[in-house]
Design a protein around this motif. Sequence first.
Motif, PDB file in Angstrom:
ATOM      1  N   ASN A 279       0.809  -1.213   0.000  1.00  0.00           N
ATOM      2  CA  ASN A 279       0.000   0.000   0.000  1.00  0.00           C
ATOM      3  C   ASN A 279       0.844   1.267   0.000  1.00  0.00           C
ATOM      4  O   ASN A 279       0.445   2.275  -0.560  1.00  0.00           O
ATOM      5  CB  ASN A 279      -0.981  -0.020   1.174  1.00  0.00           C
ATOM      6  CG  ASN A 279      -2.155  -0.939   0.876  1.00  0.00           C
ATOM      7  OD1 ASN A 279      -2.609  -1.003  -0.265  1.00  0.00           O
ATOM      8  ND2 ASN A 279      -2.620  -1.668   1.874  1.00  0.00           N
ATOM      9  N   ILE A 282       1.718   1.825  -3.564  1.00  0.00           N
ATOM     10  CA  ILE A 282       0.606   2.427  -4.303  1.00  0.00           C
ATOM     11  C   ILE A 282       0.433   3.884  -3.889  1.00  0.00           C
ATOM     12  O   ILE A 282       0.184   4.753  -4.720  1.00  0.00           O
ATOM     13  CB  ILE A 282      -0.692   1.620  -4.047  1.00  0.00           C
ATOM     14  CG1 ILE A 282      -0.511   0.187  -4.560  1.00  0.00           C
ATOM     15  CG2 ILE A 282      -1.856   2.291  -4.723  1.00  0.00           C
ATOM     16  CD1 ILE A 282      -1.656  -0.725  -4.186  1.00  0.00           C
ATOM     17  N   ALA A 285       2.948   5.920  -5.724  1.00  0.00           N
ATOM     18  CA  ALA A 285       2.604   5.994  -7.146  1.00  0.00           C
ATOM     19  C   ALA A 285       1.441   6.963  -7.347  1.00  0.00           C
ATOM     20  O   ALA A 285       1.455   7.789  -8.258  1.00  0.00           O
ATOM     21  CB  ALA A 285       2.243   4.608  -7.655  1.00  0.00           C
ATOM     22  N   TYR A 286       0.482   6.872  -6.458  1.00  0.00           N
ATOM     23  CA  TYR A 286      -0.720   7.713  -6.557  1.00  0.00           C
ATOM     24  C   TYR A 286      -0.366   9.177  -6.331  1.00  0.00           C
ATOM     25  O   TYR A 286      -0.716  10.062  -7.088  1.00  0.00           O
ATOM     26  CB  TYR A 286      -1.723   7.227  -5.510  1.00  0.00           C
ATOM     27  CG  TYR A 286      -3.002   8.023  -5.434  1.00  0.00           C
ATOM     28  CD1 TYR A 286      -3.909   8.007  -6.494  1.00  0.00           C
ATOM     29  CD2 TYR A 286      -3.309   8.775  -4.308  1.00  0.00           C
ATOM     30  CE1 TYR A 286      -5.090   8.719  -6.429  1.00  0.00           C
ATOM     31  CE2 TYR A 286      -4.495   9.494  -4.227  1.00  0.00           C
ATOM     32  CZ  TYR A 286      -5.375   9.469  -5.297  1.00  0.00           C
ATOM     33  OH  TYR A 286      -6.539  10.184  -5.217  1.00  0.00           O
ATOM     34  N   LEU A 291      -0.507   7.197 -11.478  1.00  0.00           N
ATOM     35  CA  LEU A 291      -1.720   6.459 -11.816  1.00  0.00           C
ATOM     36  C   LEU A 291      -2.632   7.296 -12.708  1.00  0.00           C
ATOM     37  O   LEU A 291      -3.840   7.200 -12.651  1.00  0.00           O
ATOM     38  CB  LEU A 291      -2.440   6.005 -10.544  1.00  0.00           C
ATOM     39  CG  LEU A 291      -1.584   5.202  -9.574  1.00  0.00           C
ATOM     40  CD1 LEU A 291      -2.387   4.768  -8.371  1.00  0.00           C
ATOM     41  CD2 LEU A 291      -0.976   3.983 -10.262  1.00  0.00           C
ATOM     42  N   SER A 338      -6.823   8.067 -11.287  1.00  0.00           N
ATOM     43  CA  SER A 338      -7.375   7.452 -10.081  1.00  0.00           C
ATOM     44  C   SER A 338      -8.013   8.550  -9.258  1.00  0.00           C
ATOM     45  O   SER A 338      -7.459   9.637  -9.136  1.00  0.00           O
ATOM     46  CB  SER A 338      -6.255   6.820  -9.253  1.00  0.00           C
ATOM     47  OG  SER A 338      -5.686   5.783  -9.975  1.00  0.00           O
ATOM     48  N   GLN A 341      -6.889   6.489  -3.756  1.00  0.00           N
ATOM     49  CA  GLN A 341      -5.715   5.637  -3.771  1.00  0.00           C
ATOM     50  C   GLN A 341      -6.144   4.170  -3.818  1.00  0.00           C
ATOM     51  O   GLN A 341      -6.932   3.725  -2.995  1.00  0.00           O
ATOM     52  CB  GLN A 341      -4.887   5.877  -2.518  1.00  0.00           C
ATOM     53  CG  GLN A 341      -3.582   5.121  -2.565  1.00  0.00           C
ATOM     54  CD  GLN A 341      -2.915   5.065  -1.221  1.00  0.00           C
ATOM     55  OE1 GLN A 341      -2.908   6.048  -0.487  1.00  0.00           O
ATOM     56  NE2 GLN A 341      -2.377   3.913  -0.887  1.00  0.00           N
ATOM     57  N   PRO A 342      -5.645   3.404  -4.770  1.00  0.00           N
ATOM     58  CA  PRO A 342      -5.973   1.976  -4.799  1.00  0.00           C
ATOM     59  C   PRO A 342      -5.503   1.297  -3.500  1.00  0.00           C
ATOM     60  O   PRO A 342      -4.589   1.787  -2.842  1.00  0.00           O
ATOM     61  CB  PRO A 342      -5.199   1.447  -6.000  1.00  0.00           C
ATOM     62  CG  PRO A 342      -4.937   2.647  -6.843  1.00  0.00           C
ATOM     63  CD  PRO A 342      -4.780   3.790  -5.890  1.00  0.00           C
ATOM     64  N   THR A 344      -4.491  -2.408  -1.474  1.00  0.00           N
ATOM     65  CA  THR A 344      -4.234  -3.850  -1.455  1.00  0.00           C
ATOM     66  C   THR A 344      -4.774  -4.390  -0.150  1.00  0.00           C
ATOM     67  O   THR A 344      -4.544  -3.798   0.907  1.00  0.00           O
ATOM     68  CB  THR A 344      -2.718  -4.139  -1.457  1.00  0.00           C
ATOM     69  OG1 THR A 344      -2.137  -3.492  -2.556  1.00  0.00           O
ATOM     70  CG2 THR A 344      -2.439  -5.627  -1.555  1.00  0.00           C
ATOM     71  N   VAL A 352      -6.700  -6.190  -5.000  1.00  0.00           N
ATOM     72  CA  VAL A 352      -6.384  -4.778  -5.184  1.00  0.00           C
ATOM     73  C   VAL A 352      -7.645  -4.123  -5.729  1.00  0.00           C
ATOM     74  O   VAL A 352      -8.236  -4.617  -6.694  1.00  0.00           O
ATOM     75  CB  VAL A 352      -5.239  -4.585  -6.214  1.00  0.00           C
ATOM     76  CG1 VAL A 352      -4.886  -3.119  -6.357  1.00  0.00           C
ATOM     77  CG2 VAL A 352      -4.019  -5.379  -5.805  1.00  0.00           C
ATOM     78  N   ALA A 354      -9.452  -0.429  -7.051  1.00  0.00           N
ATOM     79  CA  ALA A 354      -9.097   0.893  -7.554  1.00  0.00           C
ATOM     80  C   ALA A 354     -10.347   1.618  -8.019  1.00  0.00           C
ATOM     81  O   ALA A 354     -11.339   0.983  -8.399  1.00  0.00           O
ATOM     82  CB  ALA A 354      -8.114   0.747  -8.708  1.00  0.00           C
TER      83      ALA A 354
END
Length: 497
Positions: A279, A282, A285-286, A291, A338, A341-342, A344, A352, A354
């Motif tokens: 997480n 992610i 990344a977010y 994303l 996105s 936030q996706p 996990t 996961v 999203a």
Amino acid sequence: MWLLFIFSLFIFSKGLLAKNPGFRLQITQNGINIVNTVAADLLSKNVNTMKISKQTGRDINVNYELRDIKIKKFQLGKSSFTRYTENSLRWTAEKIDLDIDGQYQYEYSRFFVKHSDKGSFTVNFSTMSFKIIIQLGTDGSGRPTVRAYQCLHTYGPIKYVFHGGKDWIFKLFAEKAIQGIRNQFQNNLCGILKDLVEKNAQRIVSNVKVRIPLGNSMMVDYRLPSIPSVSTNYLEVHLKGTVLWRNSQNEAPYSAASFPSNYDTTKMAYIAISDYLFNTMIFQAYRHNMLVFNITSTNIGCRKSMLNTTCSDKCIGKLIPQIAKSFPNSSVELHMMSTKQPVTNINGIVSVTAEGNISVYVRKLDNSRQYLFRVSAVGGSKVNPRLNDRMLYGQLARSEIQTNVTDSVIGAIDEKALQFLADDILMPTLAPMVSGLCKRGFPLPTIDSFQFLQPELKLRKNAILIETNLKYIPRRGKSTVLRFLPKEEIYQENIYS
Ligand SMILES: *[C@@H]1O[C@H](CO)[C@@H](O)[C@H](O)[C@H]1NC(C)=O
Ligand SMILES: *[C@@H]1O[C@H](CO)[C@@H](O)[C@H](O)[C@H]1NC(C)=O
Ligand SMILES: *[C@@H]1O[C@H](CO)[C@@H](O)[C@H](O)[C@H]1NC(C)=O
Ligand SMILES: *[C@@H]1O[C@H](CO)[C@@H](O)[C@H](O)[C@H]1NC(C)=O
Ligand SMILES: *[C@@H]1O[C@H](CO)[C@@H](O)[C@H](O)[C@H]1NC(C)=O
Ligand SMILES: *[C@@H]1O[C@H](CO)[C@@H](O)[C@H](O)[C@H]1NC(C)=O
């Protein structure tokens, strides 16, 4: 009252400081025993090449010299590593037998009585023992450290034989000379033990990669937030287990759930990896807009004609006749972002989820862009984790995506058109991206000289658990692992200088 206040303050501040780690390594006594075997073997190899300098002396009427002292046999009875304190281990060895031989020479002179002789001798030491404490710690860069202190030794019965010569003359110096040999041996032994811990073992633990690059812009932070601890069942090492953006170092603003308890001690090592680790990846990344991306006819390869507004066979224009009519011979673009936030989630399975908005535009013949409608999408994927050579991989098992149309400027959008967007454009584009990410794997912090042996992967609440035995792989050459060091290398600093 005050006491209560201070006490609650203590608990509170402790709660604030003690952030759950994202990665936990537990080594059982079975695992520690491997270290013991390796250490005992290295010790024997080092002792067998130990140099003992000659013993010379003068006693009342005798000059003596013992030289060419060689270790004939070193047998390390019982060696073990056990818990000593919360942060230290004790290395104990008992029933050590040591046989030494060499050459003697003496000259006796009293009034007119003169004797001189030379020959060989043997000394057998039995039931010697040693104890050394290994203190575990961390250094400034979050790597583990090991230090040795308190080298204690004892010795048992000693037997010696001098070949030739006169017994009554040997009685004058033998005890003292042998004591000199024993002292030197024990000092050298402590030097070897200290070096095995502070050089060989330290080199191995320093070799743990505590910051591992992840893709081009992220890295996994596996630094130790606390000193490794020793309980009755485990030597336990916590690693931060969080993903950072490589040049910003900001941590995700949440913490890991506590790990499920583990009481199993049959395997050598138990590794728990929190979903927090994934997480935080992610999150980074977010937060850094990774994303957000566009699907256009220029970047989806062979499926690009699916985005055509005009076609004879199968394309988006066939399913949304409004755009085929208003924008012929053009192509559609999807701008995806996105909106949340996706996440996990590990709980029996790894999933996961999203959420995102997809803005749909048409790229007109004059290359200008015209907004059409927005799709809000919620998707979920199941991922099967797999372990291979110190990397954790994912296999995309199943994905689902739900969509709704909002803010359309071209009227109603047919359900079939959305299905087409999802099945023929989104999924075929996203799945390889996710699989690609999974295929590249997630690096685990491992030590070169220990390999997993038949690891098993289990899914627990909020964590992936790896249960494994370990195999020691001695390596030679430039690798910085535990290996037999030539004695010069070991002795240089501590003993001869
Ligand atoms: C002493 O050591 C030598 C060399 O290993 C061996 O041959 C001899 O049997 C030993 N003597 C005793 C009494 O153990
Ligand atoms: C997507 O396209 C829009 C419009 O051309 C552009 O502003 C945006 O930067 C693009 N986004 C990405 C991630 O390429
Ligand atoms: C889609 O459009 C491109 C460019 O206008 C064209 O070359 C291609 O043949 C079209 N594909 C189909 C299936 O009609
Ligand atoms: C679209 O392409 C077809 C085939 O190339 C052509 O006959 C038609 O005139 C074009 N339509 C427009 C509006 O450009
Ligand atoms: C996503 O779409 C919904 C519905 O159109 C809208 O309310 C929301 O503001 C959008 N979110 C973003 C971040 O654009
Ligand atoms: C689509 O809209 C329905 C009804 O408004 C709503 O219940 C559902 O959650 C929405 N789905 C998505 C993916 O936004």
